[in-house]
Design an enzyme around this catalytic site. Sequence first.
Site, PDB file in Angstrom:
ATOM      1  N   ARG A  35       0.865  -1.287  -0.194  1.00 44.07           N
ATOM      2  CA  ARG A  35       0.058  -0.006   0.013  1.00 44.07           C
ATOM      3  C   ARG A  35       0.796   1.224  -0.023  1.00 44.07           C
ATOM      4  NH1 ARG A  35      -5.125  -1.247   4.121  1.00 44.07           N
ATOM      5  NH2 ARG A  35      -6.548  -1.882   2.504  1.00 44.07           N
ATOM      6  N   LYS A 196     -16.789 -17.820   3.509  1.00 41.62           N
ATOM      7  CA  LYS A 196     -18.266 -17.569   3.781  1.00 41.62           C
ATOM      8  C   LYS A 196     -19.066 -16.964   2.780  1.00 41.62           C
ATOM      9  CE  LYS A 196     -18.861 -15.862   8.128  1.00 41.62           C
ATOM     10  NZ  LYS A 196     -18.540 -14.743   9.091  1.00 41.62           N
ATOM     11  N   GLY A 349      -7.792  -9.322  -0.015  1.00 38.39           N
ATOM     12  CA  GLY A 349      -6.303  -9.483   0.621  1.00 38.39           C
ATOM     13  C   GLY A 349      -5.766 -10.990   0.271  1.00 38.39           C
ATOM     14  N   GLY A 372     -12.011  -4.275   1.824  1.00 42.94           N
ATOM     15  CA  GLY A 372     -13.483  -3.998   2.075  1.00 42.94           C
ATOM     16  C   GLY A 372     -14.158  -3.120   0.883  1.00 42.94           C
TER      17      GLY A 372
HETATM   18  C1  3PG Z   1      -8.545  -1.851   5.146  1.00 41.50           C
HETATM   19  O1  3PG Z   1      -7.461  -2.202   5.522  1.00 41.50           O
HETATM   20  O2  3PG Z   1      -9.757  -2.398   4.525  1.00 41.50           O
HETATM   21  C2  3PG Z   1      -8.648  -0.398   5.220  1.00 41.50           C
HETATM   22  O3  3PG Z   1      -7.527   0.369   5.502  1.00 41.50           O
HETATM   23  C3  3PG Z   1      -9.851   0.055   6.079  1.00 41.50           C
HETATM   24  O4  3PG Z   1      -9.645  -0.319   7.569  1.00 41.50           O
HETATM   25  P1  3PG Z   1     -10.944  -0.396   8.482  1.00 41.50           P
HETATM   26  O5  3PG Z   1     -11.731  -1.628   7.902  1.00 41.50           O
HETATM   27  O6  3PG Z   1     -10.220  -0.591   9.896  1.00 41.50           O
HETATM   28  O7  3PG Z   1     -11.883   0.931   8.319  1.00 41.50           O
END
Ligand code: 3PG
Length: 393
Positions: A35, A196, A349, A372
Amino acid sequence: KKSVKNVEVRGKRVLVRVDFNVPLDEQRHITDDTRIRASLPTIQYLVQEGARVILASHLGRPKGQANPSYSLEPVAKRLSELLGQNVSLAGDCVGDPAMEAVSTLQDGQVLLLENVRFHAEEEKNDLAFARELASLAELFVNDAFGTAHRAHASTEGVTHYIPAVAGLLMQKEVEFMGNALERPERPFVAIIGGAKVSDKIGVIENLLEKVDVLIIGGGMANTFLKAQGFKVGKSLLEEEKVELAKQLIEKAKRKGVTLELPIDVVVAHAFEANAPHRTVSVSEIQEDEMALDIGSASAERFAARLATARTVIWNGPMGVFEMDAFAKGTERVAQAVAACGGITIVGGGDSVAAVEKMNVADRMTHISTGGGASLEFLEGKVLPGVAALQDKA
Ligand code: 3PG
C-alpha cells in the site's frame, strides 16, 4: 473524477489521504509495504510539481485514542526509504503539532501526520474536526481507495472545506474496476472464493447482472453444493444460507449466466496442515470429512473458462491456501488468471496474497489495494470517499 493532474499544485499545501493501513509484526516491522508503494506515483508527482505534501492515514483500529502501538512511525521510515527523501512525522494530525510541522514545509517536501484515528472524531466524521484537518491545506487529494468505503472526516468530511480531487491510485482503481463492471470485454468471467457466502452475497448478486460466467470456489462453495443436493460432511457450511444459494443458482439460470461450482474437492478429517487428505467427487464426501480445497478436475475446468476470458475479476481463494496440501486449487487459478490474455483484476487480501505467493503479480492487469472497499465496489455500491470528489469539469 477530476484528478490531481487537472489542478495547479505548485507551492500549494496539499493534504493527501492515503491508505497506509499496513500489516505490522510484533516488533512493529512492516510485513507488506504494497500500500505504501502504491501511493508513490501520487506523492512523487506532487513532489516533482513542487507541492508541499501533507499525508494523512489511519493505521489499525486504535479506537479514538492516541496509542504508540498504532503510531505511523514505521511507515514514515519506510516511505522515506522508498522516496529517497526525508518524510517527517508530525506528533498529531491536528492542533499545534500539525500546524507547526506544516508551517515549516518547503515546496517539494513531504510530511506525514500521525494516525487520524487517534481522534474519535475521525470515524464519526465530525465536521469541526474535518475543518481543522482541512485548514492545514489548500487542496485535498484522496488517494486512499482502500478506505473509500468509509465516510470519515479524513475521507469525506474534509471535502466540504477545500477543493477535493482524486489521486492517481484512486483514479486507477476506480477506472480499472469501473470499466470491468460497466464496459467489460466479453466473455467476462468472475471467480469468487473465500470462506463465507455471507461476506459475498452482495458481490454475487451484482456480478450475476454483469458476467457471462461466475465461478464459485473456496469454503463458500459448500453452501452451494448443499443447495444442489450434495452432502458436505463436516465442511464449513452456512446452513441458513442454503436457501439463498438456491435462489442465486436460479437467478444465474434466469440471467443466462454460466455458474461453475466445484465438481470435485480435496477432503480431510481435520482442519490441519498435515491431515491426510484425498480428492473425491462432490457426491462422495463422507460424513466425517471436510472439503478444504477444490479438486484438480474442478481447477482444470475453471482454468479452461479463464483461458478464453477477455475480462476476469478474481476475489477470494479456492481453499485453505495457507496450508500447502490445500493450496493447489488457488495456485492453479492464479496461474490460469495470469495466463489469460484479457484484462485481469485481483481484489481482496487473500487472493492478492496467493498471486504474490505464486509470483504472478506482475502478470495481472490490476491488483486492488482495497479489501472491504473493493468488495463494496464489486457490490455496485457508491463509495462515499469517491462520491465526495469533484467531477471532471
Ligand atoms: C482496510 O484495510 O480495509 C482499510 O484500510 C480500512 O480499514 P478499516 O476496516 O479498519 O476501516
